[in-house]
Structure formats: C-alpha cells, structure tokens
Design an enzyme around this catalytic site. Sequence first.
Site, PDB file in Angstrom:
ATOM      1  N   THR A  60       1.166  -0.974   0.234  1.00  0.00           N
ATOM      2  CA  THR A  60       0.321   0.146   0.551  1.00  0.00           C
ATOM      3  C   THR A  60       0.723   1.134   0.042  1.00  0.00           C
ATOM      4  OG1 THR A  60      -2.078   0.962   1.364  1.00  0.00           O
ATOM      5  CG2 THR A  60      -0.499   0.438   2.636  1.00  0.00           C
ATOM      6  N   LYS A  64       3.396   1.142  -4.101  1.00  0.00           N
ATOM      7  CA  LYS A  64       2.395   0.779  -5.460  1.00  0.00           C
ATOM      8  C   LYS A  64       3.488   0.202  -6.448  1.00  0.00           C
ATOM      9  CE  LYS A  64      -1.992   0.534  -3.532  1.00  0.00           C
ATOM     10  NZ  LYS A  64      -3.140   0.994  -3.740  1.00  0.00           N
ATOM     11  N   ASN A  85      -0.592  -4.590  -6.115  1.00  0.00           N
ATOM     12  CA  ASN A  85      -1.038  -4.070  -4.858  1.00  0.00           C
ATOM     13  C   ASN A  85      -0.733  -5.654  -4.223  1.00  0.00           C
ATOM     14  OD1 ASN A  85      -2.952  -5.119  -6.038  1.00  0.00           O
ATOM     15  ND2 ASN A  85      -4.327  -4.487  -4.131  1.00  0.00           N
ATOM     16  N   GLY A 126      -5.050   9.436 -11.327  1.00  0.00           N
ATOM     17  CA  GLY A 126      -3.667   8.839 -10.014  1.00  0.00           C
ATOM     18  C   GLY A 126      -4.076   7.304  -9.738  1.00  0.00           C
ATOM     19  N   THR A 150      -5.023  18.152 -13.959  1.00  0.00           N
ATOM     20  CA  THR A 150      -4.392  18.102 -15.005  1.00  0.00           C
ATOM     21  C   THR A 150      -3.872  16.873 -16.016  1.00  0.00           C
ATOM     22  OG1 THR A 150      -3.368  18.172 -12.451  1.00  0.00           O
ATOM     23  CG2 THR A 150      -2.101  18.144 -14.379  1.00  0.00           C
ATOM     24  N   MET A 151      -4.286  17.535 -17.075  1.00  0.00           N
ATOM     25  CA  MET A 151      -3.790  16.742 -18.295  1.00  0.00           C
ATOM     26  C   MET A 151      -3.316  16.441 -18.729  1.00  0.00           C
ATOM     27  SD  MET A 151      -7.044  17.537 -19.284  1.00  0.00           S
ATOM     28  CE  MET A 151      -7.104  15.897 -21.210  1.00  0.00           C
ATOM     29  N   ARG A 153      -1.366  14.590 -16.153  1.00  0.00           N
ATOM     30  CA  ARG A 153      -1.291  12.742 -15.418  1.00  0.00           C
ATOM     31  C   ARG A 153      -1.850  11.997 -16.406  1.00  0.00           C
ATOM     32  NH1 ARG A 153      -0.879  11.059 -10.487  1.00  0.00           N
ATOM     33  NH2 ARG A 153      -1.647  13.018  -9.310  1.00  0.00           N
ATOM     34  N   GLY A 232     -17.006   3.353  -0.722  1.00  0.00           N
ATOM     35  CA  GLY A 232     -15.366   2.535  -1.628  1.00  0.00           C
ATOM     36  C   GLY A 232     -15.659   1.294  -0.507  1.00  0.00           C
TER      37      GLY A 232
END
Length: 267
Positions: A60, A64, A85, A126, A150-151, A153, A232
């Site tokens: 974690t 990773k 992971n 992310g 943020t493009m 990425r 989640g």
Amino acid sequence: MKFAVIGHPIEHSLSPLMHHANFEALHLDYHYQALNIPPEHFQHIRDIAVEYDLDGFNVTIPHKERIIPYLDTMTEEAQAIGAVNTVLIKDNQWIGHNTDGLGFVKGLIDHYGDLHNAKILIIGAGGASKGIAYSLSQQSKHLVAVANRTMSRFDNWQFEVQPYHLSDIDNIANQFDIIINTTPVGMHASTDQVVALKQLKKDVLVCDIIYIPAETAFLKSAKARGYRTYNGLDMFIYQGAESFKFWTSKEANVEVMRQCVKNRLYS
Ligand code: ATR
C-alpha cells in the site's frame, strides 16, 4: 501460510482484521500482519519477506510503484496499471498483481449489475483511477471517460480512455450512467467536494471510492438530489478477497470480511 501488508504508515490498516475474519470463517490457520516499512528500508524488502517467511503480501501507500523492480514477473493488469498491490511468492519467484481496480469493479457489478452497456465517468487520474479505469475498460463496450484537472496525468497511460478536463464536467456529466470520484477530496473529516455535479441522468449511480466517512459530501449532495449512491467499502473488501484468491486459489468469504470491517468502522 503467512501474509502481510507493507506500507508506511500502516498502523491504521484494517487489512489484518479483515483477512483474519476470512481465515477464521474458512477454518484456515493462516496469519496476516501489518509491516511498517519506511522508504529508506525498502531496499531490504526481499530479506524482510524471508525473515517473516511470507507466502505473499499486499503493498500500500507509498510503495505500490516502488515494489516493481523487486518483482520477477507481473500480471497483465499490474503491467497496464503500472502499480502493484499484491505480491505472490512462490518458489522464490515474486509475481506482482493489482486487485484494486478489479476489487472496485467486482463490488460495482454486485451493486449495479452488468456493466456492458454502462457509460462511465471517472473523476481523478491518479493511481486508484488508473486501476479502476483499466478494470472497467474490460467490462464496458463504451470507452471509459476520465476527467482530471491536470491533463499531463494522462501522458503515460498504457490503455485507451476518453480524457476530459475537470472543468468540462458540467457539459458532459448528463451522458453517464455511473460517475465515480477517485480523488482523495472528501476524505476523513473534510466536507469538500471535488466538483458540484449539476444536471445528471435520472437513474445515474454516483460513487466514491472513499469509505471513511461512509458518505462523503459528494455522495451526500447526490443523495439529497435523489440519485443512487455507492461508497468505496466494497472496493476495499473485494481487493482483499481478490488478493486472497491470487495467493491461495480459494474464494474468500466476502460477507464475513465486509461485516467485520463495517462493525469496526461504522458502529
Ligand atoms: P491515488 O493513488 O490515491 O489515486 P494520486 O495518484 O495522488 O492518488 O492521485 C490523486 C488524484 O486526485 C489526481 O487525479 C489529482 O488530480 P491532479 O492530477 O490534478 O493532481 C486528484 N486530486 C487531488 N486533489 C484534488 C482536488 N482538490 N481537486 C481536483 N482533483 C484533485
């Protein structure tokens, strides 16, 4: 068999609790522990695994990607996502896998049903987003859309998605059946929302990969407007169940895992 989760910090991890509930339900005399490995000790990871006699481990934050040079092979998922992971140790071979996206998608299918026709928008680009986008792109016939502020990425993504700038969201959101926040905005005590969603499809499912709190401000506002919501928690449970399956080839008792984590977090 012996397993662990390695991270830094790691003391709040619910993985040992969750995996032990599963081992107990399946009458397995296995062990799972949390190991705090700071980045400056990471170079000793292979020795640490020998010392603890591990058959496999979860990885974690913040390791990773750092784990990758220590592996012998990687599954297709882990390669495409560029993060690991789950590691299986077999005959001294280290095999890296990624169950984060698969975990989210398994839980989503349980909750939503078949995803083949679903048009899906992911907010954030992310590590978590990439895993989920990869697994979803295996399920839906539509290209998965991903909106980020943020493009750049998207530069190193190795599979195809439909990229959007976060500021486009008001113009596109009403096309989607499922919208998923994968950014950390709204975590813990924060009441921030990554975006205020405007016009949406009437039967859209609004999701957040955050599960602490159980309902982020993002989900609260969607619920208040009558939309279905989904958090989640299942992603966490199913990534664990999928890691267990990768290590042992056995099916986990997902119900027992979910109940013990819910009791710890929400009661
Ligand atoms: P993780 O591995 O948990 O996905 P990450 O790789 O640091 O974490 O990615 C965090 C994501 O949340 C990124 O997409 C980030 O957007 P940028 O690429 O523009 O940095 C997004 N994010 C974090 N804080 C945000 C905020 N306040 N508003 C919008 N997006 C945010």
